[in-house]
Design a protein around this motif. Structure first.
Motif, PDB file in Angstrom:
ATOM      1  N   ASN A   1       0.834  -1.197   0.000  1.00 31.63           N
ATOM      2  CA  ASN A   1       0.000   0.000   0.000  1.00 31.63           C
ATOM      3  C   ASN A   1       0.872   1.252   0.000  1.00 31.63           C
ATOM      4  O   ASN A   1       2.019   1.228   0.442  1.00 31.63           O
TER       5      ASN A   1
ATOM      6  N   VAL B   1      -9.751  -1.873   1.316  1.00 26.98           N
ATOM      7  CA  VAL B   1      -8.329  -2.162   1.548  1.00 26.98           C
ATOM      8  C   VAL B   1      -7.510  -1.717   0.346  1.00 26.98           C
ATOM      9  O   VAL B   1      -7.738  -2.164  -0.781  1.00 26.98           O
TER      10      VAL B   1
ATOM     11  N   LEU C   1      -4.246  -9.772  -1.296  1.00 21.51           N
ATOM     12  CA  LEU C   1      -5.602  -9.894  -1.840  1.00 21.51           C
ATOM     13  C   LEU C   1      -6.383 -10.985  -1.123  1.00 21.51           C
ATOM     14  O   LEU C   1      -7.540 -10.786  -0.723  1.00 21.51           O
TER      15      LEU C   1
ATOM     16  N   ALA D   1      -7.249  -9.904   2.397  1.00 22.28           N
ATOM     17  CA  ALA D   1      -8.319  -8.911   2.428  1.00 22.28           C
ATOM     18  C   ALA D   1      -9.680  -9.578   2.269  1.00 22.28           C
ATOM     19  O   ALA D   1     -10.642  -9.242   2.973  1.00 22.28           O
TER      20      ALA D   1
ATOM     21  N   VAL E   1     -11.380  -3.869  -2.583  1.00 29.48           N
ATOM     22  CA  VAL E   1      -9.940  -3.598  -2.622  1.00 29.48           C
ATOM     23  C   VAL E   1      -9.704  -2.481  -3.629  1.00 29.48           C
ATOM     24  O   VAL E   1     -10.423  -2.352  -4.626  1.00 29.48           O
TER      25      VAL E   1
ATOM     26  N   ARG F   1     -13.892  -4.546  -6.776  1.00 27.28           N
ATOM     27  CA  ARG F   1     -12.644  -3.904  -7.183  1.00 27.28           C
ATOM     28  C   ARG F   1     -12.861  -2.422  -7.462  1.00 27.28           C
ATOM     29  O   ARG F   1     -13.747  -2.059  -8.252  1.00 27.28           O
TER      30      ARG F   1
END
Length: 325
Positions: A33, A63, A81, A84, A92, A112
């Motif tokens: 991130n 996330v 991924l 999450a 995400v 997404r």
């Protein structure tokens, strides 16, 4: 409109939810991130606990996995991924084409969103991500006017999210190389813009000097608020001009543009600030929740409530009104 709020720590997540956030965005404590700083972010266990806390109070958790994976290191992003989804994330936030493809293929039920780091700023680009990877929302880069956002929304069939408060990135997001040039640490790959380990302050006769790596980027007179030490908001000499060539060291504050953004078709308003304290987060979220509710009810918006929390105690509407240099 949905209010999307920052959480750099579990305590900030709880503070944002309690203050009225409709959704909170956060990231894991690694380079997946774009706020990969010591002391920030979440372990998988902390994320699961934070999501349970938010869901119990009617808030969502998004996330951010919005850096670009290193060649050969993709497994770290793939695990993020999976973690999450296991934790129960509502969506995400992704930027990398390969990671978007992996998410669509291996986690098709995980919503997404397209990160601002992808710098998708026109309908063709946004529609490509929506058609190819099933993106449901795009976070627009901070280089568009309100009229341009309205025009984009007429030609796409996905939600749009825009920044309304906090740090103002003046570069093409996802493409900046200034910080990595000065420090060797990339905001787009390592998640660190102006890493604290490379920032040095020194008191001098004429005030406070700030350096990033080998570059002096600010000299702040005594008694004046010091800006956040980013190169893009530093002082440069260009031709005969010496000063803030790109943008003054101020914060984005688009509070008064909320009605215009609503009319332009914006779905969500995003507050920047995962590096900020939980007290800061709580106060900003409360203020914007009041503004969003006032807009929805057709009432006047609160005036100047957040000026003292802005960088340098000054604000700008950035590119929204094209008063930006």
């Amino acid at each position: 409109m949905e209010l999307v709020c920052p959480a750099g720590t579990p305590a900030s997540l709880r503070a944002a939810v309690d203050a009225g956030a409709h959704a909170v965005y956060c990231g894991f404590n690694d380079e997946t991130n774009a706020r990969n700083f010591p002391g920030l972010n979440f372990s998988p266990e902390e994320l699961a606990e934070g999501i349970a806390y938010a869901h119990a109070r009617g808030a969502k958790v998004l996330v951010a996995l919005n850096t670009f994976p290193r060649a050969g290191g993709e497994a770290l992003w793939h695990r993020a991924l999976a973690n999450a989804e296991t934790a129960g994330a509502d969506a995400v936030i992704l930027a990398d084409l390969g990671l978007l493809d992996h998410a669509a293929t291996h986690h098709p039920n995980l919503r997404r969103h397209l990160s601002v780091q992808a710098a998708a700023a026109n309908p063709d680009a946004i529609n490509f991500y929506a058609t190819t990877f099933g993106v449901r929302r795009v976070v627009l880069p901070r280089v568009l006017t309100v009229d341009e956002i309205r025009a984009i929304n007429r030609e796409i069939d996905v939600e749009t999210e825009v920044f309304v408060f906090g740090g103002l990135c003046v570069m093409a997001e996802g493409r900046c190389s200034l910080s990595s040039y000065a420090t060797g640490r990339s905001p787009n790959m390592n998640g660190v813009c102006s890493p604290a380990s490379h920032v040095v302050y020194s008191e001098e006769t004429d005030g406070l000097r700030a350096r990033l790596g080998d570059f002096t980027i600010h000299r702040t007179p005594k008694g004046q608020p010091a800006p956040y030490p980013t190169l893009c908001k530093g002082c440069f000499t260009s031709g005969e001009q010496t000063g803030h060539v790109f943008e003054d060291p101020v914060s984005l504050d688009a509070t008064q543009l909320i009605p215009a953004l609503a009319k332009a078709g914006v779905t969500a308003l995003k507050i920047e600030g995962r590096q900020r304290s939980r007290a800061y987060v709580a106060e900003v979220v409360r203020s914007f929740r009041a503004a969003v509710e006032a807009q929805a009810a057709g009432l006047p918006l609160p005036q100047g409530a957040l000026a003292r929390l802005a960088e340098g105690q000054a604000g700008t509407t950035g590119a929204y009104a094209k008063t930006w240099r």
